[in-house]
Design a protein around this motif. Structure first.
Motif, PDB file in Angstrom:
ATOM      1  N   UNK A 103       0.844  -1.198   0.000  1.00 47.65           N
ATOM      2  CA  UNK A 103       0.000   0.000   0.000  1.00 47.65           C
ATOM      3  C   UNK A 103       0.876   1.244   0.000  1.00 47.65           C
ATOM      4  N   UNK A 104       0.485   2.222  -0.792  1.00 44.44           N
ATOM      5  CA  UNK A 104       1.208   3.494  -0.859  1.00 44.44           C
ATOM      6  C   UNK A 104       0.366   4.599  -0.240  1.00 44.44           C
ATOM      7  N   UNK A 105       1.012   5.619   0.341  1.00 41.16           N
ATOM      8  CA  UNK A 105       0.250   6.769   0.836  1.00 41.16           C
ATOM      9  C   UNK A 105      -0.463   7.455  -0.335  1.00 41.16           C
ATOM     10  N   UNK A 106      -1.545   8.152  -0.048  1.00 40.29           N
ATOM     11  CA  UNK A 106      -2.354   8.775  -1.105  1.00 40.29           C
ATOM     12  C   UNK A 106      -1.588   9.783  -1.943  1.00 40.29           C
ATOM     13  N   UNK A 107      -0.624  10.479  -1.333  1.00 39.06           N
ATOM     14  CA  UNK A 107       0.080  11.541  -2.053  1.00 39.06           C
ATOM     15  C   UNK A 107       1.176  11.016  -2.989  1.00 39.06           C
ATOM     16  N   UNK A 108       1.474   9.730  -2.965  1.00 42.94           N
ATOM     17  CA  UNK A 108       2.550   9.176  -3.797  1.00 42.94           C
ATOM     18  C   UNK A 108       2.027   8.843  -5.189  1.00 42.94           C
ATOM     19  N   UNK A 109       2.774   9.295  -6.198  1.00 45.23           N
ATOM     20  CA  UNK A 109       2.436   8.980  -7.588  1.00 45.23           C
ATOM     21  C   UNK A 109       3.525   8.094  -8.183  1.00 45.23           C
ATOM     22  N   UNK A 110       3.294   7.592  -9.373  1.00 42.43           N
ATOM     23  CA  UNK A 110       4.262   6.724 -10.042  1.00 42.43           C
ATOM     24  C   UNK A 110       5.586   7.451 -10.296  1.00 42.43           C
ATOM     25  N   UNK A 111       5.548   8.771 -10.424  1.00 37.66           N
ATOM     26  CA  UNK A 111       6.773   9.544 -10.650  1.00 37.66           C
ATOM     27  C   UNK A 111       7.734   9.475  -9.469  1.00 37.66           C
ATOM     28  N   UNK A 112       7.235   9.139  -8.274  1.00 36.53           N
ATOM     29  CA  UNK A 112       8.061   9.077  -7.071  1.00 36.53           C
ATOM     30  C   UNK A 112       8.711   7.715  -6.888  1.00 36.53           C
ATOM     31  N   UNK A 113       8.482   6.781  -7.813  1.00 40.88           N
ATOM     32  CA  UNK A 113       8.974   5.412  -7.664  1.00 40.88           C
ATOM     33  C   UNK A 113      10.100   5.143  -8.656  1.00 40.88           C
ATOM     34  N   UNK A 114      11.197   4.575  -8.144  1.00 40.94           N
ATOM     35  CA  UNK A 114      12.312   4.159  -9.005  1.00 40.94           C
ATOM     36  C   UNK A 114      12.772   2.780  -8.544  1.00 40.94           C
ATOM     37  N   UNK A 115      13.344   2.005  -9.468  1.00 42.69           N
ATOM     38  CA  UNK A 115      13.749   0.638  -9.136  1.00 42.69           C
ATOM     39  C   UNK A 115      15.116   0.328  -9.714  1.00 42.69           C
ATOM     40  N   UNK A 116      15.871  -0.517  -8.980  1.00 37.27           N
ATOM     41  CA  UNK A 116      17.170  -0.989  -9.460  1.00 37.27           C
ATOM     42  C   UNK A 116      17.344  -2.438  -9.014  1.00 37.27           C
ATOM     43  N   UNK A 117      18.242  -3.148  -9.686  1.00 35.97           N
ATOM     44  CA  UNK A 117      18.476  -4.558  -9.387  1.00 35.97           C
ATOM     45  C   UNK A 117      19.968  -4.793  -9.297  1.00 35.97           C
ATOM     46  N   UNK A 118      20.403  -5.427  -8.193  1.00 39.72           N
ATOM     47  CA  UNK A 118      21.821  -5.720  -8.026  1.00 39.72           C
ATOM     48  C   UNK A 118      21.969  -6.944  -7.124  1.00 39.72           C
ATOM     49  N   UNK A 119      22.798  -7.873  -7.528  1.00 37.45           N
ATOM     50  CA  UNK A 119      23.145  -9.059  -6.740  1.00 37.45           C
ATOM     51  C   UNK A 119      21.915  -9.838  -6.268  1.00 37.45           C
ATOM     52  N   UNK A 120      20.913  -9.959  -7.132  1.00 39.15           N
ATOM     53  CA  UNK A 120      19.738 -10.759  -6.804  1.00 39.15           C
ATOM     54  C   UNK A 120      18.680 -10.063  -5.981  1.00 39.15           C
ATOM     55  N   UNK A 121      18.876  -8.753  -5.719  1.00 40.93           N
ATOM     56  CA  UNK A 121      17.899  -8.014  -4.918  1.00 40.93           C
ATOM     57  C   UNK A 121      17.355  -6.841  -5.728  1.00 40.93           C
ATOM     58  N   UNK A 122      16.027  -6.807  -5.852  1.00 46.21           N
ATOM     59  CA  UNK A 122      15.343  -5.681  -6.479  1.00 46.21           C
ATOM     60  C   UNK A 122      15.090  -4.646  -5.391  1.00 46.21           C
ATOM     61  N   UNK A 123      15.523  -3.400  -5.615  1.00 48.10           N
ATOM     62  CA  UNK A 123      15.308  -2.316  -4.657  1.00 48.10           C
ATOM     63  C   UNK A 123      14.400  -1.284  -5.302  1.00 48.10           C
ATOM     64  N   UNK A 124      13.282  -1.008  -4.663  1.00 47.68           N
ATOM     65  CA  UNK A 124      12.326  -0.026  -5.170  1.00 47.68           C
ATOM     66  C   UNK A 124      12.255   1.113  -4.159  1.00 47.68           C
ATOM     67  N   UNK A 125      12.594   2.322  -4.605  1.00 50.48           N
ATOM     68  CA  UNK A 125      12.580   3.504  -3.725  1.00 50.48           C
ATOM     69  C   UNK A 125      11.320   4.312  -4.014  1.00 50.48           C
ATOM     70  N   UNK A 126      10.584   4.624  -2.952  1.00 49.36           N
ATOM     71  CA  UNK A 126       9.385   5.460  -3.053  1.00 49.36           C
ATOM     72  C   UNK A 126       9.730   6.779  -2.379  1.00 49.36           C
ATOM     73  N   UNK A 127      10.072   7.764  -3.201  1.00 45.24           N
ATOM     74  CA  UNK A 127      10.522   9.059  -2.706  1.00 45.24           C
ATOM     75  C   UNK A 127       9.373   9.798  -2.026  1.00 45.24           C
ATOM     76  N   UNK A 128       9.627  10.278  -0.816  1.00 44.99           N
ATOM     77  CA  UNK A 128       8.650  11.079  -0.083  1.00 44.99           C
ATOM     78  C   UNK A 128       7.491  10.301   0.507  1.00 44.99           C
ATOM     79  N   UNK A 129       7.629   8.989   0.631  1.00 43.39           N
ATOM     80  CA  UNK A 129       6.524   8.179   1.164  1.00 43.39           C
ATOM     81  C   UNK A 129       6.168   8.578   2.595  1.00 43.39           C
ATOM     82  N   UNK A 130       7.167   9.018   3.370  1.00 45.40           N
ATOM     83  CA  UNK A 130       6.919   9.368   4.769  1.00 45.40           C
ATOM     84  C   UNK A 130       6.794  10.871   4.996  1.00 45.40           C
ATOM     85  N   UNK A 131       6.735  11.665   3.940  1.00 44.85           N
ATOM     86  CA  UNK A 131       6.598  13.106   4.081  1.00 44.85           C
ATOM     87  C   UNK A 131       5.270  13.441   4.739  1.00 44.85           C
TER      88      UNK A 131
END
Length: 152
Positions: A103-131
């Motif tokens: 679940x994402x906070x209401x104020x988060x849009x797709x533009x705030x999400x970025x993803x990267x993959x390294x050494x078998x781990x997918x990391x997804x950053x949700x910028x400003x999720x706790x603002x």
């Protein structure tokens, strides 16, 4: 006089057969699938989701999207191995689809999400999720300072 018995006679083999079908039948194998381990951490005002996906081709087999207020990570795992042992062939096939949603906070849009993959781990950053999610102290008034509350 009639009697009521709490014990009924059942066929124990039929009960066992039903349990095996329930646990290992076709419907159970469809539900099982592959469920990757996920962890959500906080980095300042950002949320970071780590999903363990070792051995997957993330460009081909993994999708990250924002859908109706949810961060959705889904994909498919396909692994085939063939081995020759003592003159006999051994073929092992493992596969399964997965879907993890967060679940994402209401104020988060797709533009705030970025993803990267390294050494078998997918990391997804949700910028400003706790603002704006910090505690806010409310002043409590007493006695004559208290505003009148209409009790109609």
């Amino acid at each position: 006089m009639s009697t009521l018995s709490l014990w009924t006679r059942r066929d124990p083999l039929a009960e066992f057969d039903a349990l095996v079908r329930q646990a290992f039948g076709p419907a159970a194998t469809r539900r099982a699938g592959f469920v990757p381990v996920a962890e959500v951490t906080r980095d300042g005002d950002d949320a970071v989701v780590h999903v363990e996906l070792p051995g997957l081709d993330v460009e081909k087999d993994v999708t990250v999207e924002v859908d109706r207020g949810q961060l959705v990570v889904r994909g498919e795992r396909r692994d085939e191995r063939t081995e020759e042992r003592d003159g006999r062939g051994l073929r092992e096939v493992r596969y399964g689809t997965f879907r993890r949603s967060f679940a994402l906070p209401r104020h988060v849009t797709a533009d705030a999400v970025s993803a990267s993959y390294d050494a078998g781990v997918l990391s997804v950053r949700v910028t400003g999720a706790y603002t704006g999610t910090g505690a806010r102290r409310i002043t409590v008034t007493t006695g004559t300072d208290a505003p009148a509350i209409d009790q109609a």
